[in-house]
Design a protein around this motif. Structure first.
Motif, short mmCIF file in Angstrom:
data_model
loop_
_atom_site.label_atom_id
_atom_site.label_comp_id
_atom_site.label_asym_id
_atom_site.label_seq_id
_atom_site.Cartn_x
_atom_site.Cartn_y
_atom_site.Cartn_z
N TYR A 25 0.84 -1.20 0.00
CA TYR A 25 0.00 0.00 0.00
C TYR A 25 0.88 1.25 0.00
CZ TYR A 25 -2.73 3.86 1.69
OH TYR A 25 -3.29 5.10 1.82
N ARG A 26 1.82 1.31 0.91
CA ARG A 26 2.68 2.50 1.00
C ARG A 26 3.46 2.74 -0.28
NH1 ARG A 26 5.58 2.02 6.78
NH2 ARG A 26 3.74 1.85 8.08
N ARG A 27 3.86 1.66 -0.92
CA ARG A 27 4.65 1.78 -2.16
C ARG A 27 3.80 2.25 -3.34
NH1 ARG A 27 6.92 3.11 -6.00
NH2 ARG A 27 8.22 1.88 -7.39
N TRP A 28 2.59 1.74 -3.47
CA TRP A 28 1.84 1.93 -4.71
C TRP A 28 0.63 2.84 -4.64
CZ3 TRP A 28 4.41 0.94 -8.78
CH2 TRP A 28 5.40 -0.04 -8.76
N HIS A 29 -0.01 2.97 -3.50
CA HIS A 29 -1.23 3.78 -3.45
C HIS A 29 -0.92 5.23 -3.81
CE1 HIS A 29 -5.38 4.58 -2.39
NE2 HIS A 29 -4.93 5.73 -1.89
N GLY A 30 -1.64 5.75 -4.76
CA GLY A 30 -1.47 7.14 -5.17
C GLY A 30 -0.39 7.37 -6.21
N GLN A 31 0.33 6.33 -6.62
CA GLN A 31 1.37 6.48 -7.65
C GLN A 31 0.72 6.77 -9.01
OE1 GLN A 31 4.81 6.48 -7.14
NE2 GLN A 31 4.08 6.63 -5.04
N GLY A 57 -9.07 -4.75 9.18
CA GLY A 57 -9.90 -3.66 9.71
C GLY A 57 -9.03 -2.53 10.25
N GLY A 58 -7.94 -2.89 10.92
CA GLY A 58 -7.01 -1.87 11.41
C GLY A 58 -6.37 -1.09 10.28
N LEU A 59 -6.00 -1.79 9.21
CA LEU A 59 -5.44 -1.11 8.04
C LEU A 59 -6.46 -0.15 7.42
CD1 LEU A 59 -3.52 -4.10 6.43
CD2 LEU A 59 -2.50 -2.07 7.51
N MET A 60 -7.71 -0.59 7.35
CA MET A 60 -8.76 0.29 6.79
C MET A 60 -8.93 1.55 7.65
SD MET A 60 -10.10 -0.65 3.92
CE MET A 60 -11.45 0.51 3.97
N ARG A 61 -8.83 1.38 8.97
CA ARG A 61 -8.96 2.56 9.83
C ARG A 61 -7.76 3.49 9.67
NH1 ARG A 61 -11.32 -1.41 12.69
NH2 ARG A 61 -9.48 -2.02 13.90
N ARG A 62 -6.57 2.90 9.49
CA ARG A 62 -5.35 3.72 9.31
C ARG A 62 -5.28 4.38 7.94
NH1 ARG A 62 -2.27 0.17 12.24
NH2 ARG A 62 -1.69 -1.04 10.43
N TYR A 63 -5.78 3.68 6.93
CA TYR A 63 -5.69 4.17 5.55
C TYR A 63 -7.07 4.11 4.90
CZ TYR A 63 -0.83 2.85 6.54
OH TYR A 63 0.41 2.69 7.10
N PRO A 64 -8.00 4.96 5.31
CA PRO A 64 -9.38 4.87 4.84
C PRO A 64 -9.57 5.18 3.35
CG PRO A 64 -9.09 6.84 6.16
CD PRO A 64 -7.81 6.04 6.27
N GLU A 65 -8.55 5.73 2.71
CA GLU A 65 -8.68 6.04 1.28
C GLU A 65 -8.52 4.79 0.41
OE1 GLU A 65 -4.65 6.43 2.81
OE2 GLU A 65 -6.47 7.47 3.39
N ALA A 66 -8.07 3.68 0.99
CA ALA A 66 -7.97 2.42 0.24
C ALA A 66 -9.35 1.79 0.12
CB ALA A 66 -7.00 1.47 0.94
N THR A 67 -9.44 0.80 -0.73
CA THR A 67 -10.69 0.08 -0.97
C THR A 67 -10.62 -1.26 -0.27
OG1 THR A 67 -10.96 1.15 -3.10
CG2 THR A 67 -12.09 -0.93 -2.81
N LEU A 68 -11.76 -1.79 0.12
CA LEU A 68 -11.85 -3.15 0.67
C LEU A 68 -12.67 -3.98 -0.30
CD1 LEU A 68 -11.47 -5.20 3.00
CD2 LEU A 68 -13.64 -4.36 3.89
N HIS A 69 -12.16 -5.14 -0.64
CA HIS A 69 -12.88 -6.05 -1.53
C HIS A 69 -12.74 -7.46 -0.97
CE1 HIS A 69 -14.41 -7.95 -5.14
NE2 HIS A 69 -13.41 -8.81 -5.02
N THR A 70 -13.82 -8.20 -0.93
CA THR A 70 -13.77 -9.59 -0.51
C THR A 70 -14.87 -10.37 -1.22
OG1 THR A 70 -13.60 -11.08 1.38
CG2 THR A 70 -15.27 -9.34 1.51
N HIS A 71 -14.75 -11.67 -1.15
CA HIS A 71 -15.78 -12.56 -1.68
C HIS A 71 -16.54 -13.07 -0.47
CE1 HIS A 71 -14.03 -12.68 -5.71
NE2 HIS A 71 -12.88 -12.57 -5.07
N LEU A 72 -17.71 -12.53 -0.23
CA LEU A 72 -18.47 -12.86 0.97
C LEU A 72 -19.75 -13.59 0.59
CD1 LEU A 72 -18.83 -12.59 4.01
CD2 LEU A 72 -19.92 -10.39 3.61
#
Length: 84
Positions: A25-31, A57-72
């Motif tokens: 995430y740190r390397r690529w998000h926003g590049q 969930g902790g990552l989502m709270r720290r970096y809320p601009e990212a997306t969450l995707h899962t197969h639920l």
């Protein structure tokens, strides 16, 4: 991301997986002038431990601009297995 419930070769230890995905995430998000966006992808509940899901969930709270995707629960058999 998955840490169980699947062939061992496809799983990653929880802490290592969380550290690796945060690093990516740190390397690529926003590049690429903001065109690249990162997504957290825990596979689905039967292949993710509670610790992995809590970590994502902790990552989502720290970096809320990212997306969450899962197969639920994509089909009835999965719903029943998850409920068990």
């Amino acid at each position: 991301l998955m840490d169980g419930g699947a062939p061992v070769a496809l799983c990653s230890p929880t802490e290592g997986a969380l550290a690796a995905t945060e690093s990516l995430y740190r390397r690529w998000h926003g590049q690429a002038d903001g065109r690249l966006r990162y997504a957290w992808l825990p596979r689905y509940p039967l292949t993710c431990s509670p610790a992995l899901l809590e970590g994502v969930g902790g990552l989502m709270r720290r970096y809320p601009e990212a997306t969450l995707h899962t197969h639920l629960a994509e089909q009835t058999g999965e719903w029943e297995a998850i409920a068990r």
